[in-house]
Design an enzyme around this catalytic site. Structure first.
Site, PDB file in Angstrom:
ATOM      1  N   HIS A 120       0.812  -1.233   0.000  1.00  0.00           N
ATOM      2  CA  HIS A 120       0.000   0.000   0.000  1.00  0.00           C
ATOM      3  C   HIS A 120       0.843   1.280   0.000  1.00  0.00           C
ATOM      4  O   HIS A 120       0.291   2.385  -0.025  1.00  0.00           O
ATOM      5  CB  HIS A 120      -0.945   0.030   1.208  1.00  0.00           C
ATOM      6  CG  HIS A 120      -1.980  -1.054   1.203  1.00  0.00           C
ATOM      7  ND1 HIS A 120      -2.861  -1.232   0.162  1.00  0.00           N
ATOM      8  CD2 HIS A 120      -2.278  -2.033   2.112  1.00  0.00           C
ATOM      9  CE1 HIS A 120      -3.656  -2.264   0.429  1.00  0.00           C
ATOM     10  NE2 HIS A 120      -3.316  -2.779   1.603  1.00  0.00           N
TER      11      HIS A 120
ATOM     12  N   ASP B  16      -2.506 -10.500  -2.371  1.00  0.00           N
ATOM     13  CA  ASP B  16      -3.106 -10.014  -1.121  1.00  0.00           C
ATOM     14  C   ASP B  16      -4.598  -9.716  -1.364  1.00  0.00           C
ATOM     15  O   ASP B  16      -4.998  -9.376  -2.480  1.00  0.00           O
ATOM     16  CB  ASP B  16      -2.363  -8.747  -0.680  1.00  0.00           C
ATOM     17  CG  ASP B  16      -2.774  -8.247   0.695  1.00  0.00           C
ATOM     18  OD1 ASP B  16      -2.046  -8.527   1.663  1.00  0.00           O
ATOM     19  OD2 ASP B  16      -3.826  -7.567   0.796  1.00  0.00           O
TER      20      ASP B  16
ATOM     21  N   HIS C 194      -6.237  -7.246  -0.555  1.00  0.00           N
ATOM     22  CA  HIS C 194      -6.491  -5.826  -0.842  1.00  0.00           C
ATOM     23  C   HIS C 194      -5.718  -5.390  -2.078  1.00  0.00           C
ATOM     24  O   HIS C 194      -4.651  -5.915  -2.374  1.00  0.00           O
ATOM     25  CB  HIS C 194      -6.059  -4.969   0.362  1.00  0.00           C
ATOM     26  CG  HIS C 194      -6.706  -5.377   1.651  1.00  0.00           C
ATOM     27  ND1 HIS C 194      -6.077  -6.194   2.578  1.00  0.00           N
ATOM     28  CD2 HIS C 194      -7.931  -5.100   2.148  1.00  0.00           C
ATOM     29  CE1 HIS C 194      -6.890  -6.388   3.605  1.00  0.00           C
ATOM     30  NE2 HIS C 194      -8.029  -5.745   3.366  1.00  0.00           N
TER      31      HIS C 194
ATOM     32  N   ASP D 145      -4.278 -12.911   3.315  1.00  0.00           N
ATOM     33  CA  ASP D 145      -5.517 -12.443   3.925  1.00  0.00           C
ATOM     34  C   ASP D 145      -6.750 -12.679   3.055  1.00  0.00           C
ATOM     35  O   ASP D 145      -7.868 -12.385   3.474  1.00  0.00           O
ATOM     36  CB  ASP D 145      -5.417 -10.968   4.361  1.00  0.00           C
ATOM     37  CG  ASP D 145      -4.816 -10.056   3.306  1.00  0.00           C
ATOM     38  OD1 ASP D 145      -4.534 -10.533   2.190  1.00  0.00           O
ATOM     39  OD2 ASP D 145      -4.636  -8.855   3.600  1.00  0.00           O
TER      40      ASP D 145
ATOM     41  N   TYR E  90      -3.622 -12.182   8.623  1.00  0.00           N
ATOM     42  CA  TYR E  90      -3.764 -11.712  10.001  1.00  0.00           C
ATOM     43  C   TYR E  90      -4.312 -12.735  10.983  1.00  0.00           C
ATOM     44  O   TYR E  90      -4.367 -12.465  12.177  1.00  0.00           O
ATOM     45  CB  TYR E  90      -4.631 -10.449  10.009  1.00  0.00           C
ATOM     46  CG  TYR E  90      -4.064  -9.408   9.086  1.00  0.00           C
ATOM     47  CD1 TYR E  90      -2.944  -8.687   9.453  1.00  0.00           C
ATOM     48  CD2 TYR E  90      -4.580  -9.208   7.795  1.00  0.00           C
ATOM     49  CE1 TYR E  90      -2.359  -7.767   8.599  1.00  0.00           C
ATOM     50  CE2 TYR E  90      -4.011  -8.285   6.933  1.00  0.00           C
ATOM     51  CZ  TYR E  90      -2.898  -7.571   7.334  1.00  0.00           C
ATOM     52  OH  TYR E  90      -2.315  -6.672   6.474  1.00  0.00           O
TER      53      TYR E  90
HETATM   54  C1  SP5 Z   1      -1.093  -5.163   3.931  1.00  0.00           C
HETATM   55  C2  SP5 Z   1      -2.554  -5.190   4.239  1.00  0.00           C
HETATM   56  O1  SP5 Z   1      -3.183  -6.234   4.141  1.00  0.00           O
HETATM   57  N1  SP5 Z   1      -3.092  -4.069   4.661  1.00  0.00           N
HETATM   58  C3  SP5 Z   1      -4.457  -4.060   5.007  1.00  0.00           C
HETATM   59  C4  SP5 Z   1      -4.891  -2.684   5.109  1.00  0.00           C
HETATM   60  C5  SP5 Z   1      -6.364  -2.612   5.248  1.00  0.00           C
HETATM   61  N2  SP5 Z   1      -6.744  -2.537   6.599  1.00  0.00           N
HETATM   62  C6  SP5 Z   1      -8.092  -2.138   6.704  1.00  0.00           C
HETATM   63  C7  SP5 Z   1      -8.429  -2.202   8.126  1.00  0.00           C
HETATM   64  C8  SP5 Z   1      -9.861  -1.922   8.323  1.00  0.00           C
HETATM   65  C9  SP5 Z   1     -10.119  -1.900   9.780  1.00  0.00           C
HETATM   66  N3  SP5 Z   1      -9.917  -3.165  10.383  1.00  0.00           N
HETATM   67  C10 SP5 Z   1     -11.079  -3.570  11.071  1.00  0.00           C
HETATM   68  C11 SP5 Z   1     -10.721  -4.147  12.358  1.00  0.00           C
HETATM   69  C12 SP5 Z   1     -11.987  -4.441  13.067  1.00  0.00           C
HETATM   70  N4  SP5 Z   1     -11.780  -4.299  14.451  1.00  0.00           N
HETATM   71 ZN    ZN Z   2      -4.216  -7.112   2.653  1.00  0.00          ZN
END
Ligand code: SP5
Ligand code: ZN
Length: 365
Positions: free
Chosen positions: A182, A218, A220, A308, A346
């Site tokens: 990112h 990934d 995302h 993920d 994660y």
């Molecule tokens: C590298 C990667 O996979 N980055 C991911 C970035 C996106 N993260 C978004 C997080 C959104 C909020 N997480 C929600 C947690 C709920 N408690």
């Molecule tokens: Zn990701």
């Protein structure tokens, strides 16, 4: 001793170089500010420990990352971003935020969006708390005392893996933490600071690969990698990810009509997938990227391996299995030598198995 104590996992990764630097554990974001609330966060040091243990148990050969100079970072990132990341914590501390105000991590609060500037040229505020928003585009990507050392170590791991592949290894894996896809030329976010995959891709170019392809698995969209190579035809970038239009990070990027520009036209490909997508459709999408890489040619590959997209992951609604990841790695690995860079993933309980499965699909050394 129970039966389980005697269980020896199959040595599926025998001889695969796993590049690692212990400084990657020093980044302790201690959470993320999401929708205005400080939450525990999921990009935790334990991720790297779980991965290292699982890969060692799978028979991989752990290789210590070697130090590379800043030139490799500056080949894909603006010097202002690198400078900011290297100094943000000490400036924050010197300003007294942790000691006097209970603010334990560097987090932005003002963002110089087009809506704020309305055409007036960007300047760089002297005050660190004003300056953070120039570089950090979200509130989830915190900087603490060990962040820069870890970010630098992750880049060194990616560069060391690129050295191995440039030297003839069919594959090498960099256990990068924090992740990188990112992070763009001049901005960071999404738990990423410097773009390890882009740094590796550029290093492969500089060591003689005329064309490189980055494939991003990934969950995302790899918006940072896309941004870095968007106008270049020598590095193809393909990403499959949950459809940002269905309400998923990074929301603003990752749509199918982002196809590159100038020399990079048609060298960028996004395949947004519906929430709930499982192995069959996901692997079809991998094949679309592989066909395009075959048609355009690539001397070396970088795989942005986020696991993920797995059904077990709390951060995405995709439903890929360990076997799906293995299959994807097999198909990509057939295209050429590959540097694999760790991105997201994660769920601590399945992270090791998923990554081992993916890496077991790579061409054997
Ligand atoms: C590298 C990667 O996979 N980055 C991911 C970035 C996106 N993260 C978004 C997080 C959104 C909020 N997480 C929600 C947690 C709920 N408690
Ligand atoms: Zn990701």
């Amino acid at each position: 001793m129970s039966q389980a104590d005697h269980y020896a996992p199959p040595a599926a990764l025998l001889g695969l170089p796993v590049v690692w630097h212990p400084d990657c554990l020093l980044h302790q974001p201690d959470g993320e500010v999401w929708l205005g609330v400080w939450e525990p966060g999921t990009e935790v040091p334990a991720r790297a420990q779980v991965l290292l243990e699982a890969l060692e148990a799978g028979g991989a050969e752990v290789v210590h990352a070697t130090v590379h100079d800043d030139g490799a970072l500056l080949a894909v990132h603006d010097s202002a971003l690198v400078e900011h990341l290297a100094t943000a914590w000490e400036d924050w501390e010197a300003a007294g935020f942790p000691s006097d105000h209970g603010r334990s991590r560097v987090v932005p609060y003002v963002f110089p969006t087009e809506g704020l500037l309305c055409g007036v040229p960007l300047r760089s505020p002297a005050a660190v708390h004003g300056r953070v928003g120039r570089f950090c585009y979200d509130t989830m990507t915190l900087v603490g005392p060990g962040t820069w050392q870890a970010v630098r170590a992750a880049a060194d791991a990616a560069l060391t893996a690129a050295d191995l592949v440039a030297g003839g290894a069919p594959a090498a894996y960099a256990l990068c933490r924090p992740p990188g896809h990112h992070a763009g030329p001049a901005g960071y976010g999404g738990s990423c600071y410097l773009n390890n995959a882009a740094i590796a891709a550029q290093a492969l170019r500089d060591s003689g690969a005329a064309r490189v392809a980055v494939l991003d698995l990934d969950a995302h969209h790899g918006n940072g990698t896309q941004a870095i190579f968007y106008r270049r035809g020598d590095v193809y970038v393909g990403s499959l990810h949950v459809d940002p239009g269905a309400g998923w990070f990074p929301h603003y990027l990752g749509y199918a009509d982002e196809r590159g520009a100038d020399d990079g036209l048609d060298a960028n490909r996004n395949l947004p997938l519906a929430p709930g997508t499982g192995d069959a459709v996901w692997i079809e999408a991998v094949d679309v990227l592989c066909d395009e890489v075959r048609a355009q040619g690539a001397d070396a590959l970088v795989i942005s391996l986020g696991v993920d997209a797995a059904a077990s992951d709390p951060e995405s609604p995709l439903r890929v299995s360990a076997g799906g990841y293995r299959e994807a790695a097999q198909r990509i690995s057939a295209l050429g030598p590959a540097v694999v860079v760790q991105e997201g993933g994660y769920d601590l309980a399945s992270l090791g198995e998923l990554t081992t499965a993916a890496l077991s699909g790579l061409r054997a050394p």
